[in-house]
Design a protein around this motif. Structure first.
Motif, PDB file in Angstrom:
ATOM      1  N   GLN A 142       0.851  -1.191   0.000  1.00  0.00           N
ATOM      2  CA  GLN A 142       0.000   0.000   0.000  1.00  0.00           C
ATOM      3  C   GLN A 142       0.894   1.252   0.000  1.00  0.00           C
ATOM      4  O   GLN A 142       1.828   1.339  -0.766  1.00  0.00           O
ATOM      5  N   ARG A 208      -9.391   9.250  -2.398  1.00  0.00           N
ATOM      6  CA  ARG A 208      -8.486   8.157  -2.744  1.00  0.00           C
ATOM      7  C   ARG A 208      -9.254   7.013  -3.383  1.00  0.00           C
ATOM      8  O   ARG A 208      -8.762   6.350  -4.301  1.00  0.00           O
ATOM      9  N   ASP A 209     -10.461   6.796  -2.918  1.00  0.00           N
ATOM     10  CA  ASP A 209     -11.322   5.774  -3.500  1.00  0.00           C
ATOM     11  C   ASP A 209     -11.609   6.099  -4.967  1.00  0.00           C
ATOM     12  O   ASP A 209     -11.556   5.226  -5.844  1.00  0.00           O
ATOM     13  N   GLY A 212      -8.456   5.633  -6.939  1.00  0.00           N
ATOM     14  CA  GLY A 212      -8.220   4.211  -7.107  1.00  0.00           C
ATOM     15  C   GLY A 212      -9.015   3.605  -8.242  1.00  0.00           C
ATOM     16  O   GLY A 212      -8.522   2.748  -8.978  1.00  0.00           O
ATOM     17  N   LEU A 216      -6.957   1.606 -10.772  1.00  0.00           N
ATOM     18  CA  LEU A 216      -6.978   0.169 -10.544  1.00  0.00           C
ATOM     19  C   LEU A 216      -8.049  -0.559 -11.358  1.00  0.00           C
ATOM     20  O   LEU A 216      -7.942  -1.759 -11.584  1.00  0.00           O
ATOM     21  N   CYS A 296       1.263   0.045  -3.954  1.00  0.00           N
ATOM     22  CA  CYS A 296       1.295  -1.163  -4.770  1.00  0.00           C
ATOM     23  C   CYS A 296       2.671  -1.699  -5.147  1.00  0.00           C
ATOM     24  O   CYS A 296       2.821  -2.355  -6.177  1.00  0.00           O
TER      25      CYS A 296
END
Length: 415
Positions: A142, A208-209, A212, A216, A296
């Motif tokens: 992370q 951040r979500d 992401g 991602l 990551c």
């Protein structure tokens, strides 16, 4: 009827077995705290593509990230691995916490820690793996990856690829011209003090979500378009700390543009190979091929330890100055106790440097930290390093603070 005869074990073999058990690991356990809730009966499964990760999938996800997401290889060198010694006996440690005297063993039994390693200088004092994890498993970091980005920026400055950290980001990433992040000095991105509006608290639906999902999700827009979404400046740069993963993402773009290679390749050539790491590592990448620099990196526990020990030695490891010494000192030191970056000002407890957390106190101690319990804590004075990988499912869990009590006792007793 066959008569049972007790086997006779030669004394030398018995002594060797006792000595091996007494040494500081590695020790492996098939179980861990609430193992069934973490998927022990299903052999710690991987997440189902397209579905939210469940608690039973955390252990598998964190050690098999490359089976879930696309990654870039961080290649180790072809030379010998830099050695780590082992203490003759495993570290005994007790510490006060929650009105009890605790031990390391009880800490592991009561918390979802996948692996824990404590080292001093070049010697392993304690190395345990839980939930069936092995010492050749890569553990995903992370936000501990952010500190690697900060060190790589320092190397790029030393090499001249980045002329100055007072340059604005768009001097290297023209795609960010006329944006709030593009017009932010690199120094303020390192300090997470851009002043750009961004809210990150680890809860579902925060910025951040959203970032992401851009990075991602296989159908995400990628890093450049993702950071452009945050384009309102609330404060003057360099005046207020606000933890924002997007700022590390911008630093990754600056770095890859400045050095003309991927961040993973740069990390391989400037850190992994020079340090004599024992295993290849990897860096997650977004749908456009950019490495996801706010998180990551996956690496083995002992290689994470080498990274922490290199920082404890002010950038020196394996006979080489891997990270410029002055950069590392600047990165892990707050200029003034009244600075907005100082412990108690940046956060209630922690301060912040160049993409690294700074602990309070008279001695220079700092930490790499990632959500769900990933930690590397470093004390340069004693050369003590603690590395923890974990699978907390909630960053608000008060149990995540216990590692600081363990750490404080470690420094007091062995530092």
């Amino acid at each position: 009827m066959r008569k049972w005869v007790e086997p006779v074990i030669p004394l030398l073999l018995l002594l060797a077995a006792c000595n091996a058990h007494a040494q500081a690991g590695p020790v492996f356990s098939a179980t861990g705290y609430a193992a069934d809730a973490y998927g022990a009966q299903e052999n710690y499964p991987l997440p189902v593509p397209g579905k939210a990760r469940t608690q039973k999938e955390f252990v598998g996800y964190y050690t098999h990230f490359a089976n879930v997401r696309p990654v870039d290889k961080i290649a180790k060198g072809t030379g010998p691995t830099s050695p780590l010694k082992r203490a003759d006996s495993e570290l005994p440690l007790s510490y006060p916490y929650d009105s009890h005297i605790r031990t390391i063993g009880s800490y592991l039994d009561r918390n979802p820690v996948t692996a824990l390693l404590i080292a001093r200088d070049d010697t392993i004092l304690y190395e345990h793996y839980r939930y069936g994890r092995k010492d050749n498993d890569p553990f995903m970091s992370q936000s501990m990856a952010k500190t690697i980005v900060g060190m790589l920026v320092g190397i790029a400055v030393f090499e001249g690829a980045i002329r100055s950290i007072d340059d604005h980001a768009d001097a290297y990433v023209p795609e960010l011209a006329n944006t709030a992040y593009g017009e932010t000095p690199i120094r303020d991105l390192l300090h997470m003090s851009s002043g750009v509006a961004y809210h990150e608290d680890g809860m579902p639906g925060d910025d951040r979500d959203k970032l992401g999902r851009d990075l991602l999700n296989p159908k995400g827009v990628g890093a450049i378009a993702g950071v452009k979404r945050f384009n309102v400046r609330e404060r003057e740069p360099g005046t207020h700390f606000n933890y924002a993963s997007a700022e590390t993402e911008v630093l990754g773009l600056v770095l890859s543009h400045a050095v003309h290679m991927s961040v993973a390749q740069y990390a391989s050539e400037r850190i992994w190979q020079k340090m004599g790491m024992e295993s290849n590592a990897s860096w997650g990448k977004d749908p456009t091929g950019q490495d996801i620099t706010y998180c990551c990196v996956s690496a083995t526990l002992r290689d994470w330890t080498r990274l922490g020990l290199m920082m404890a030695h002010d950038g020196m490891w394996n006979g080489q100055q891997v990270v410029p010494r002055q950069w590392l000192l600047d990165a892990t030191t707050v200029s003034s106790p009244t600075s907005f970056l100082a412990p108690g000002h940046a956060k209630t407890y922690m301060g912040y440097g160049y993409q690294v957390w700074i602990l309070p106190g008279d001695r220079r101690v700092f930490a790499l930290a990632g959500m769900d319990g990933q930690r590397i804590i470093v004390d340069p004075r004693s050369k003590l390093v603690l590395v923890q990988t974990a699978v907390w499912t909630n960053d608000q869990d008060p149990g995540m603070l216990e590692v600081l009590a363990l750490w404080n006792a470690l420094v007091e007793q062995y530092g």
